[in-house]
Design an enzyme around this catalytic site. Structure first.
Site, short mmCIF file in Angstrom:
data_model
loop_
_atom_site.label_atom_id
_atom_site.label_comp_id
_atom_site.label_asym_id
_atom_site.label_seq_id
_atom_site.Cartn_x
_atom_site.Cartn_y
_atom_site.Cartn_z
N GLU A 1 0.83 -1.21 0.00
CA GLU A 1 0.00 0.00 0.00
C GLU A 1 0.87 1.27 0.00
O GLU A 1 0.39 2.36 0.32
CB GLU A 1 -0.94 0.02 1.22
CG GLU A 1 -1.90 -1.15 1.33
CD GLU A 1 -3.00 -1.18 0.27
OE1 GLU A 1 -3.05 -0.25 -0.56
OE2 GLU A 1 -3.79 -2.14 0.28
N HIS B 1 -3.30 1.41 8.77
CA HIS B 1 -4.28 0.66 7.99
C HIS B 1 -4.41 -0.73 8.60
O HIS B 1 -3.40 -1.39 8.85
CB HIS B 1 -3.85 0.55 6.52
CG HIS B 1 -4.60 -0.53 5.78
ND1 HIS B 1 -5.98 -0.53 5.66
CD2 HIS B 1 -4.18 -1.67 5.17
CE1 HIS B 1 -6.36 -1.61 5.00
NE2 HIS B 1 -5.29 -2.32 4.70
N HIS C 1 -7.51 -4.27 9.34
CA HIS C 1 -8.71 -4.96 8.85
C HIS C 1 -9.66 -5.30 10.01
O HIS C 1 -9.87 -6.48 10.32
CB HIS C 1 -8.32 -6.26 8.12
CG HIS C 1 -7.40 -6.08 6.94
ND1 HIS C 1 -6.73 -7.13 6.35
CD2 HIS C 1 -7.06 -4.97 6.23
CE1 HIS C 1 -6.00 -6.68 5.34
NE2 HIS C 1 -6.17 -5.38 5.24
N HIS D 1 -12.74 -4.20 2.68
CA HIS D 1 -11.30 -4.43 2.83
C HIS D 1 -10.82 -4.05 4.24
O HIS D 1 -10.35 -4.91 4.98
CB HIS D 1 -10.54 -3.63 1.75
CG HIS D 1 -9.05 -3.69 1.87
ND1 HIS D 1 -8.21 -3.29 0.87
CD2 HIS D 1 -8.23 -4.08 2.87
CE1 HIS D 1 -6.95 -3.45 1.23
NE2 HIS D 1 -6.94 -3.93 2.45
#
Ligand code: 13P
Ligand code: ZN
Length: 276
Positions: A122, A145, A147, A217
């Site tokens: 990413e 980031h 999940h 996501h």
């Protein structure tokens, strides 16, 4: 390979906090395998002159962010596990400096025993967002980031064009949501992970939010402090978890009333103006 010392206070504290948050990601069962990535703008802690550094060239093309030349970032490695990051940031992440020509980067710390460690897939999003933050929210040096299961589940139920509905649900699940995330979260429509497309879309949505959901996501948040940025993600996921727990129990949650939310709005304004 040359490397800088991370014993000085600023960098040591960044690495300790990254390891702490990586552990929370894993303990919360948000990270399957190599899920999630972290970057922190650490330019202020890195010496200006470092001799004889190896350079890695960007695979596709030079980046277009002139302002990022010479900037240094801690960044997690692609394919690395958060549960390993929690124990050993070195070897699972690295500190890089963007080259003056913008055609690649120098690794200035980390990647122990693995000179070819590559930044997260990413990376396009992290670079685009750090570039955006420099001019729009200069205090924000952290990008997380992850999940979070309940938040991702919600994006399978509530689509990106229903952001208003999503925020009404989240705010009404728990008083803290309205106080600490008064602008709500934004949903970025699904884009291929690691793509320039998700990078561009995310920057657009960050203009008015600090927490964005990547549809089907994960979640991404920015902030000035690593632990505080983790906290906003944790808070949002808790609200999603309460909602889904009620639904799983077979009933529609009552939620906070409009009057209760108005009262919290007032409290939030007060809190944010006191916090400066
Ligand atoms: P990386 O291992 O490349 O960081 O990928 C994890 C991820 O969550 C991609 O969105
Ligand atoms: Zn991801």
């Amino acid at each position: 390979m040359k490397s800088i010392s991370v014993e000085q206070d600023g960098l040591k504290s960044v690495l300790d906090q990254v390891a702490e948050v990586a552990g929370y990601f894993w303990q919360n069962r948000w990270e399957e395998r190599n899920g999630g990535n972290i970057s922190v703008n650490v330019t202020e802690f890195v010496p200006v002159h470092i001799e004889n550094l190896d350079q890695y060239i960007f695979r596709n093309h030079a980046i277009e962010y002139r302002e990022l030349a010479g900037f240094s970032f801690f960044i997690t490695g692609t394919g690395k596990r958060m549960r390993d990051m929690a124990r050993q940031p070195e070897g699972n992440g690295c500190i890089i400096r963007i080259s003056e020509k913008l055609d690649g980067y120098h690794v200035i710390w980390g990647a122990a025993g693995d000179p070819h460690i590559r930044p997260t897939s990413e990376f396009p999003s992290h670079l685009a967002i750090h570039h955006f933050l420099l001019s729009h929210k200069p205090g924000h040096k952290v990008i997380l980031h992850t999940h979070p299961t309940h938040m991702v589940a919600l994006t399978h139920i509530i689509e990106h064009h229903q952001t208003e509905k999503l925020n009404r649900i989240l705010w009404s699940m728990h008083p803290e949501m309205k106080v600490f995330i008064p602008e709500g979260v934004a949903v970025v429509p699904y884009r291929l992970p690691g793509s320039e497309a998700i990078a561009r879309a995310t920057v657009e949505y960050l203009k008015h939010h600090r927490v964005v959901l990547w549809e089907k996501h994960g979640i991404l948040a920015t902030g000035d402090d690593i632990l505080d940025t983790f906290d906003v993600i944790d808070m949002a996921n808790k609200a999603a978890e309460i909602y889904l727990t009620c639904k799983n129990a077979g009933f529609e949650p009552a939620g906070l009333s409009a009057a209760q939310l108005d009262e919290l709005d007032e409290m939030s304004r007060q809190w944010h103006s006191d916090a400066g």
